[in-house]
Design an enzyme around this catalytic site. Sequence first.
Site, PDB file in Angstrom:
ATOM      1  N   GLU A 276       1.022  -1.233   0.030  1.00 20.78           N
ATOM      2  CA  GLU A 276      -0.110   0.017  -0.049  1.00 20.78           C
ATOM      3  C   GLU A 276       0.808   1.286   0.164  1.00 20.78           C
ATOM      4  O   GLU A 276       0.685   2.180   0.881  1.00 20.78           O
ATOM      5  CB  GLU A 276      -0.870  -0.111   1.144  1.00 20.78           C
ATOM      6  CG  GLU A 276      -1.984  -1.289   0.994  1.00 20.78           C
ATOM      7  CD  GLU A 276      -2.785  -1.242   2.360  1.00 20.78           C
ATOM      8  OE1 GLU A 276      -2.653  -0.714   3.387  1.00 20.78           O
ATOM      9  OE2 GLU A 276      -4.022  -1.856   2.164  1.00 20.78           O
ATOM     10  N   ASP A 355      -8.500  -8.885   4.038  1.00 22.13           N
ATOM     11  CA  ASP A 355      -8.377  -7.820   4.974  1.00 22.13           C
ATOM     12  C   ASP A 355      -9.278  -7.835   6.000  1.00 22.13           C
ATOM     13  O   ASP A 355     -10.333  -6.845   5.937  1.00 22.13           O
ATOM     14  CB  ASP A 355      -8.122  -6.403   4.216  1.00 22.13           C
ATOM     15  CG  ASP A 355      -7.529  -5.290   5.114  1.00 22.13           C
ATOM     16  OD1 ASP A 355      -7.010  -5.656   6.138  1.00 22.13           O
ATOM     17  OD2 ASP A 355      -7.428  -4.240   4.450  1.00 22.13           O
ATOM     18  N   GLU A 383     -12.494  -1.990  12.018  1.00 23.29           N
ATOM     19  CA  GLU A 383     -12.377  -1.420  10.685  1.00 23.29           C
ATOM     20  C   GLU A 383     -13.475  -1.718   9.947  1.00 23.29           C
ATOM     21  O   GLU A 383     -14.274  -0.956   9.349  1.00 23.29           O
ATOM     22  CB  GLU A 383     -11.406  -1.582  10.005  1.00 23.29           C
ATOM     23  CG  GLU A 383     -11.097  -0.910   8.652  1.00 23.29           C
ATOM     24  CD  GLU A 383      -9.709  -1.116   7.831  1.00 23.29           C
ATOM     25  OE1 GLU A 383      -8.764  -1.552   8.577  1.00 23.29           O
ATOM     26  OE2 GLU A 383      -9.393  -0.486   6.800  1.00 23.29           O
ATOM     27  N   TRP A 522      -8.342  -1.835  -6.004  1.00 28.63           N
ATOM     28  CA  TRP A 522      -7.972  -2.363  -4.704  1.00 28.63           C
ATOM     29  C   TRP A 522      -8.042  -3.905  -4.722  1.00 28.63           C
ATOM     30  O   TRP A 522      -7.754  -4.836  -3.941  1.00 28.63           O
ATOM     31  CB  TRP A 522      -8.721  -1.824  -3.538  1.00 28.63           C
ATOM     32  CG  TRP A 522      -8.215  -0.458  -3.339  1.00 28.63           C
ATOM     33  CD1 TRP A 522      -8.933   0.627  -3.827  1.00 28.63           C
ATOM     34  CD2 TRP A 522      -7.090  -0.051  -2.697  1.00 28.63           C
ATOM     35  NE1 TRP A 522      -8.390   2.009  -3.473  1.00 28.63           N
ATOM     36  CE2 TRP A 522      -7.069   1.363  -2.927  1.00 28.63           C
ATOM     37  CE3 TRP A 522      -6.051  -0.505  -1.927  1.00 28.63           C
ATOM     38  CZ2 TRP A 522      -6.200   2.249  -2.014  1.00 28.63           C
ATOM     39  CZ3 TRP A 522      -5.168  -0.020  -1.247  1.00 28.63           C
ATOM     40  CH2 TRP A 522      -5.199   1.687  -1.644  1.00 28.63           C
TER      41      TRP A 522
END
Length: 659
Positions: A276, A355, A383, A522
């Site tokens: 990233e 993720d 998250e 992504w």
Amino acid sequence: MENYEKKWTNLWLKYEKRADAGNFCFCEMVCVQGFDEHNTIISNALKEFAKGIKGMLGITPAVVTGIPAKGIWIAKVADAIVPNEGFHLKTEAERIVMEASDENGVLYGIFYLLRQIAMEKSLAGLNIKERPAIKNRMLNHWDNLDGSVERGYSGHSFYFDNNKILISERTVDYARFIASIGINGVVINNVNVKDAATYLITPTYFNEVRQLKEIFAGYGVKLFLSLNFAAPLELGGPDSADPFDEDVISWWRGQIALVYEALPDLGGFLVKADSEGRPGPFTYGRTQADGANMLARLLDVHGGMLIWRCFVYNCTQDWRDRKTDRARAGYDNFIQSDGDYHPNVILQIKNGPMDFQIREPVSPLIGGLKKTNQMLEVQIAQEYTGQQIDVCYLIPMFKEVLDFKYCGSSEKIFDVIKNIGFVAVTNTGDDENWTGNDLAAANLYGFGRLAWSVSLSAEEIAEEWIRQTLSCDEEVIAVVKKILLSSRDTFEKYTCPLGIGWMVTPHYHYGPSVDGYEYSQWGTYHRADHLGIGVDRTDKGTGYTGQYQEPHKSIYNNIETCPEELLLFFHYVPYKYILKSGKTLIQHIYDTHFEGVMEVEEMIKAWNRIEAKLPADVFAVVTGRFEQQLNNAKEWRDHINSYFYRKSGIADEKGRKFY
Ligand code: GCU
């Protein structure tokens, strides 16, 4: 120590008055034999005991030199009898004998006793032998030096502000809290090391980092720093970060020596490289092992650990490309060097291949590596799982991962990592209640307890937390336990179906945006069209299933045997496909989304019923969060159901309203 203006709660170490469970006699005196009373950990343990007993039972234990008839006798024994960090506790009439071979064991033993008292359990008849199930039990803070917290949902950092390090009583309390659940390592700064954070390994910050390190050391916790792989370039060293460049190596040698001279006993470094936008060995045509080994060799000399993250993937993918699969990346980037990593390298691997979604298969890299130290990484910062607005108790998920039999034998993920480590990206900030939603603290508590004792059930852990934090009232325990234990399924129901993941608002990752990431770089696609949805990761698709060992390779590869909760992760599935429940896929999506909202409504009703028995501040905060959660759940329900109705044109069998 600085003054710290903001207030903070005591989490589960409340030490409020407790009903007497016949424990007075054990708490009147303490005698420590074989340990140095002036050792910081021992004196902190004794201070903690006094504080807890005073608060809960209203007495002040006397520290005595002779073996007490009534009280606690702490005795040092060889580590062959009680392993380091462990403790034995045995009640003999009105005395408890605690045996430990090191100071940390004493500290954990004291916290054990305080926990029992806080839970109103009797200490009579104790005969237990405890030792941590997992060697390194760590927290990763994603705190930036400017005071922001990446993926932080509980206010600002309590470590940093405006490029300064904060040290206050709050830091000490934090060290106490995490020690009480058995945490023995913290990384204080974000894995994305930029700007001022690069200077943490320079004299600019040595004094303050040393103070922090010592506070934590007093509670058996080692301090680690995240490192910028490009530090040589940014700190005036050679104009390269190539791990094979002699100048780069000698720059790091000097820098690491400087760090260890100023910060002896620093735990080591954590590195996010080639990920990233972070620089790494790939930039120089080197492997991940080349980068990690270079640093590990230099650190080894000083007794530090090098922890290297495996979250390495192409984040500039073309969504049109159906062969590249982000899920494959961790394995593909790390497996070929198995056996080549320096013994001082630990690979830190996220629980799933993507993720931290609400549902992912276990990463095939963990246990796929046979000759490499592996540490399991989970995220208690929510998250993708509700951002500490929505309640989502994650311990059941973590247990699933640890219990996963990855290779067809009885060997579990737990067996792979037990001698190395378990780490959570943590969920704390400078909010008064530390975790935004008070109920989110159950994840912090639970992570530590699970890492210490993997055999505890998610339910037992929830009950421990409730008793210590909220109340020992049976109704409160039952209601809150039910909320916590059902929360992950509920969250999953109103968000992404059957392992597909994402569908969240880009960047923020809260709230629905079904196509938000669908045409992005992504690598997180759901591939829905008018006929079906899901990613074909079988041998006919991206080939990801081939990274698993048997039996999982075959189980996941076949739509008939693939566990349904992961169906869309592994397969492209037509909307009319019949699930084991007898429902079509599309009907399952509709139904679960209605159910999810109803379950949130039920949770709120149950929560309101116990208002009078809850601390008023907790009730107010959590109630506010529940209101937001309900709105979020409705948003998800209506976005997802309308989206799939419009895509598929298939009506809801029950004729409910779509938009
Ligand atoms: C996620 C998260 C990032 C974080 C990254 C990581 O992608 O959104 O904020 O930096 O994980 O684990 O490194």
